[in-house]
Design a protein around this motif. Structure first.
Motif, PDB file in Angstrom:
ATOM      1  N   ARG A 117      -4.980  16.201 -10.712  1.00 21.23           N
ATOM      2  CA  ARG A 117      -3.548  16.367 -10.494  1.00 21.23           C
ATOM      3  C   ARG A 117      -2.976  15.251  -9.621  1.00 21.23           C
ATOM      4  NH1 ARG A 117      -3.770  22.567  -8.517  1.00 21.23           N
ATOM      5  NH2 ARG A 117      -5.326  21.549  -7.206  1.00 21.23           N
ATOM      6  N   PHE A 118      -3.848  14.551  -8.925  1.00 19.42           N
ATOM      7  CA  PHE A 118      -3.411  13.525  -7.979  1.00 19.42           C
ATOM      8  C   PHE A 118      -3.093  12.231  -8.723  1.00 19.42           C
ATOM      9  CE2 PHE A 118      -3.765  10.269  -4.762  1.00 19.42           C
ATOM     10  CZ  PHE A 118      -3.229  10.859  -3.633  1.00 19.42           C
ATOM     11  N   THR A 119      -1.870  11.724  -8.540  1.00 24.97           N
ATOM     12  CA  THR A 119      -1.420  10.525  -9.248  1.00 24.97           C
ATOM     13  C   THR A 119      -0.753   9.552  -8.278  1.00 24.97           C
ATOM     14  OG1 THR A 119       0.840  11.215  -9.769  1.00 24.97           O
ATOM     15  CG2 THR A 119      -0.919  12.049 -11.205  1.00 24.97           C
ATOM     16  N   GLU A 120      -0.259   8.456  -8.845  1.00 31.27           N
ATOM     17  CA  GLU A 120       0.455   7.479  -8.023  1.00 31.27           C
ATOM     18  C   GLU A 120       1.767   8.036  -7.485  1.00 31.27           C
ATOM     19  OE1 GLU A 120       1.971   7.126 -12.169  1.00 31.27           O
ATOM     20  OE2 GLU A 120      -0.019   7.240 -11.222  1.00 31.27           O
ATOM     21  N   LYS A 121       2.216   9.187  -8.014  1.00 31.75           N
ATOM     22  CA  LYS A 121       3.439   9.826  -7.532  1.00 31.75           C
ATOM     23  C   LYS A 121       3.170  10.846  -6.424  1.00 31.75           C
ATOM     24  CE  LYS A 121       5.934   9.379 -11.921  1.00 31.75           C
ATOM     25  NZ  LYS A 121       6.654  10.113 -13.002  1.00 31.75           N
TER      26      LYS A 121
ATOM     27  N   GLU B 138      13.902  11.086  -2.248  1.00 37.95           N
ATOM     28  CA  GLU B 138      14.693  10.260  -3.155  1.00 37.95           C
ATOM     29  C   GLU B 138      13.814   9.590  -4.205  1.00 37.95           C
ATOM     30  OE1 GLU B 138      17.719   6.389  -2.962  1.00 37.95           O
ATOM     31  OE2 GLU B 138      17.141   7.447  -1.128  1.00 37.95           O
ATOM     32  N   GLU B 139      12.632   9.148  -3.815  1.00 40.34           N
ATOM     33  CA  GLU B 139      11.717   8.498  -4.748  1.00 40.34           C
ATOM     34  C   GLU B 139      11.053   9.496  -5.690  1.00 40.34           C
ATOM     35  OE1 GLU B 139       8.959   6.394  -2.328  1.00 40.34           O
ATOM     36  OE2 GLU B 139      10.364   4.799  -1.792  1.00 40.34           O
ATOM     37  N   GLY B 140      10.928  10.742  -5.231  1.00 48.98           N
ATOM     38  CA  GLY B 140      10.296  11.777  -6.039  1.00 48.98           C
ATOM     39  C   GLY B 140       8.786  11.837  -5.818  1.00 48.98           C
ATOM     40  N   PHE B 141       8.201  12.984  -6.113  1.00 48.68           N
ATOM     41  CA  PHE B 141       6.752  13.165  -5.960  1.00 48.68           C
ATOM     42  C   PHE B 141       6.305  14.314  -6.857  1.00 48.68           C
ATOM     43  CE2 PHE B 141       8.979  15.586  -2.720  1.00 48.68           C
ATOM     44  CZ  PHE B 141       8.440  16.856  -2.842  1.00 48.68           C
TER      45      PHE B 141
ATOM     46  N   ASN C 161       0.803  -1.210   0.000  1.00 47.67           N
ATOM     47  CA  ASN C 161       0.000   0.000   0.000  1.00 47.67           C
ATOM     48  C   ASN C 161       0.843   1.270   0.000  1.00 47.67           C
ATOM     49  OD1 ASN C 161      -2.474  -1.307   0.013  1.00 47.67           O
ATOM     50  ND2 ASN C 161      -2.427  -1.599   2.234  1.00 47.67           N
ATOM     51  N   ARG C 162       2.157   1.097  -0.071  1.00 42.39           N
ATOM     52  CA  ARG C 162       3.084   2.221  -0.132  1.00 42.39           C
ATOM     53  C   ARG C 162       2.835   3.213   0.998  1.00 42.39           C
ATOM     54  NH1 ARG C 162       3.920   4.920  -5.718  1.00 42.39           N
ATOM     55  NH2 ARG C 162       6.044   5.086  -4.956  1.00 42.39           N
ATOM     56  N   ILE C 163       2.787   2.697   2.204  1.00 42.37           N
ATOM     57  CA  ILE C 163       2.570   3.536   3.375  1.00 42.37           C
ATOM     58  C   ILE C 163       3.892   3.735   4.098  1.00 42.37           C
ATOM     59  CG2 ILE C 163       1.413   3.722   5.600  1.00 42.37           C
ATOM     60  CD1 ILE C 163      -0.802   2.025   4.485  1.00 42.37           C
ATOM     61  N   LEU C 164       4.204   4.951   4.431  1.00 42.74           N
ATOM     62  CA  LEU C 164       5.370   5.258   5.231  1.00 42.74           C
ATOM     63  C   LEU C 164       4.887   5.729   6.575  1.00 42.74           C
ATOM     64  CD1 LEU C 164       7.543   7.124   2.616  1.00 42.74           C
ATOM     65  CD2 LEU C 164       7.663   4.723   3.255  1.00 42.74           C
ATOM     66  N   SER C 165       5.439   5.178   7.636  1.00 41.99           N
ATOM     67  CA  SER C 165       4.924   5.478   8.961  1.00 41.99           C
ATOM     68  C   SER C 165       6.035   5.712   9.949  1.00 41.99           C
ATOM     69  CB  SER C 165       4.038   4.325   9.464  1.00 41.99           C
ATOM     70  OG  SER C 165       3.022   4.043   8.540  1.00 41.99           O
TER      71      SER C 165
ATOM     72  N   GLY D 189      -2.435   4.102  -5.740  1.00 39.96           N
ATOM     73  CA  GLY D 189      -1.040   3.701  -5.596  1.00 39.96           C
ATOM     74  C   GLY D 189      -0.148   4.775  -5.020  1.00 39.96           C
ATOM     75  N   ALA D 190      -0.751   5.826  -4.466  1.00 41.07           N
ATOM     76  CA  ALA D 190       0.041   6.922  -3.897  1.00 41.07           C
ATOM     77  C   ALA D 190       0.506   6.577  -2.482  1.00 41.07           C
ATOM     78  CB  ALA D 190      -0.792   8.201  -3.891  1.00 41.07           C
ATOM     79  N   ARG D 191       1.410   7.385  -1.965  1.00 41.38           N
ATOM     80  CA  ARG D 191       1.951   7.168  -0.635  1.00 41.38           C
ATOM     81  C   ARG D 191       1.163   7.950   0.406  1.00 41.38           C
ATOM     82  NH1 ARG D 191       7.586   8.877  -3.018  1.00 41.38           N
ATOM     83  NH2 ARG D 191       6.033   9.840  -4.394  1.00 41.38           N
ATOM     84  N   VAL D 192       1.148   7.428   1.641  1.00 39.05           N
ATOM     85  CA  VAL D 192       0.344   8.000   2.717  1.00 39.05           C
ATOM     86  C   VAL D 192       1.189   8.208   3.972  1.00 39.05           C
ATOM     87  CG1 VAL D 192      -1.609   7.627   4.272  1.00 39.05           C
ATOM     88  CG2 VAL D 192      -1.772   6.911   1.882  1.00 39.05           C
TER      89      VAL D 192
END
Length: 357
Positions: A130-134, A82-85, A8-12, A160-163
């Motif tokens: 404007r909201f994307t997986e990036k 580093e991953e970019g957004f 789920n590409r979650i950073l916590s 697929g975006a990060r949370v």
């Protein structure tokens, strides 16, 4: 402990929750004074200012606990960087939407980063092209179970975006696996990474040294005034039950007026209110203000203070029932003048804590 859940590409960020309780020791009942007499008395509210419901150490621990997250937050932001957004989206509902508005306006005049604020319910119904997986979502939830926020996270995962999440209540739905993040600390490091906050280290050293004690002192200094303010508002409300109370603010104080009016007075106390920004005050609200209309103006110290000063100059001309709460009146020992505006919403929160007590 920092982790990334790839699916789920979650950073916590894992946060230790501190609960402070008073420790009591019971006397040996066999040694109890036999002459002690007990008389039942009706409980009565303490009259006057008394720092009711105030735990100084808990307040200090809360602020310092949040500030201690900085190394973990920086590690997470480094990874995102580093991953970019393609965009940072602060999203909330109710009071957390107010917090989102505060951090967005804080960054708007300071950063060229693509920063956006969204209402969770609007995002779910309208979306955002404007909201994307990036993209990266940063949200806050008091309970972690708010319907719109749970649905929002599901929608973001589908894209697929990060949370990133800041959750007040442990073991709620959204804390699995999300944990807590602080909006302003995240914003500051994002701007530092983008070359827009050269004094980042000095700023944080100052906050980590002085902020907790400064905010505690705000509550102590405002307690007596807050008691009288609350008492007068209750008396006025008894005589004018259908008359709404107006809250006005701008900059990071508009989020404060928005959440305080709605989440505290309306939701918790069932008092009719209306919140409006200083910049919009002169385009409608000024026409219905009369001598006894209850008005409270929140004045902060950020870039939009001149908008509040204009309202402050106007109110005495048409109204005799207004209150101005100005964060500039508090000492904030150890905080440099150029940094005061960045925490004026926290100062106002401290004042409101005493009113609500």
């Amino acid at each position: 402990m920092i982790f990334k859940e790839k699916q789920n590409r979650i950073l916590s960020v894992t946060v230790k929750v501190l609960n402070n309780y008073d420790n009591y020791k019971l006397k040996d009942m066999d040694k109890e004074d036999k002459n002690m007499k007990y008389a039942a008395k009706a409980w009565k509210e303490t009259e006057g200012a008394s720092l009711r419901n105030f735990n100084e150490q808990a307040q200090v621990d809360s602020v310092n606990g949040a500030l201690a997250l900085r190394p973990q937050i920086e590690t997470i932001i480094d990874q995102i960087w580093e991953e970019g957004f393609d965009g940072i989206y602060f999203i909330g509902i109710g009071g957390t939407y107010a917090s989102s508005m505060q951090v967005e306006v804080y960054m708007r005049g300071r950063s060229k980063l693509p920063i956006y604020v969204e209402n969770a319910a609007e995002f779910l119904t309208t979306g955002n092209k404007r909201f994307t997986e990036k993209s990266v979502v940063i949200y806050s939830s008091v309970s972690g179970n708010t319907k719109e926020m749970v649905q929002l996270v599901d929608r973001v995962h589908e894209i697929g975006a990060r949370v990133f999440a800041f959750i007040d209540t442990p073991d709620s739905i959204l804390t699995q696996p999300d944990k807590q993040l602080k909006f302003y600390m995240t914003a500051n490091y994002l701007m530092y990474k983008n070359g827009e906050f050269d004094e980042y280290d000095r700023y944080n050293k100052e906050m980590e040294t002085y902020l907790a004690d400064a905010l505690v002192q705000v509550e102590k200094d405002s307690d007596e005034w807050a008691y009288e303010y609350a008492k007068n508002k209750v008396a006025f409300l008894k005589e004018h039950k259908d008359l709404p109370h107006y809250f006005i603010g701008s900059g990071n104080q508009y989020g404060a007026t928005y959440s305080y009016a709605m989440c505290y007075w309306e939701e918790q106390m069932w008092i009719r209110t209306k919140s409006i920004s200083c910049q919009e005050f002169f385009h409608g609200m000024q026409e219905i203000i009369v001598d006894d209309t209850p008005v409270t103006l929140f004045m902060g110290e950020d870039e939009q203070r001149p908008l509040a000063e204009r309202v402050a100059r106007f109110l005495p001309r048409v109204n005799g029932n207004y209150t101005i709460i100005d964060t500039k009146e508090f000492e904030l020992k150890g905080i440099s003048p150029e940094y005061r505006g960045t925490i004026s919403h926290l100062v106002m929160h401290g004042v409101n804590n005493r009113v609500d007590a």
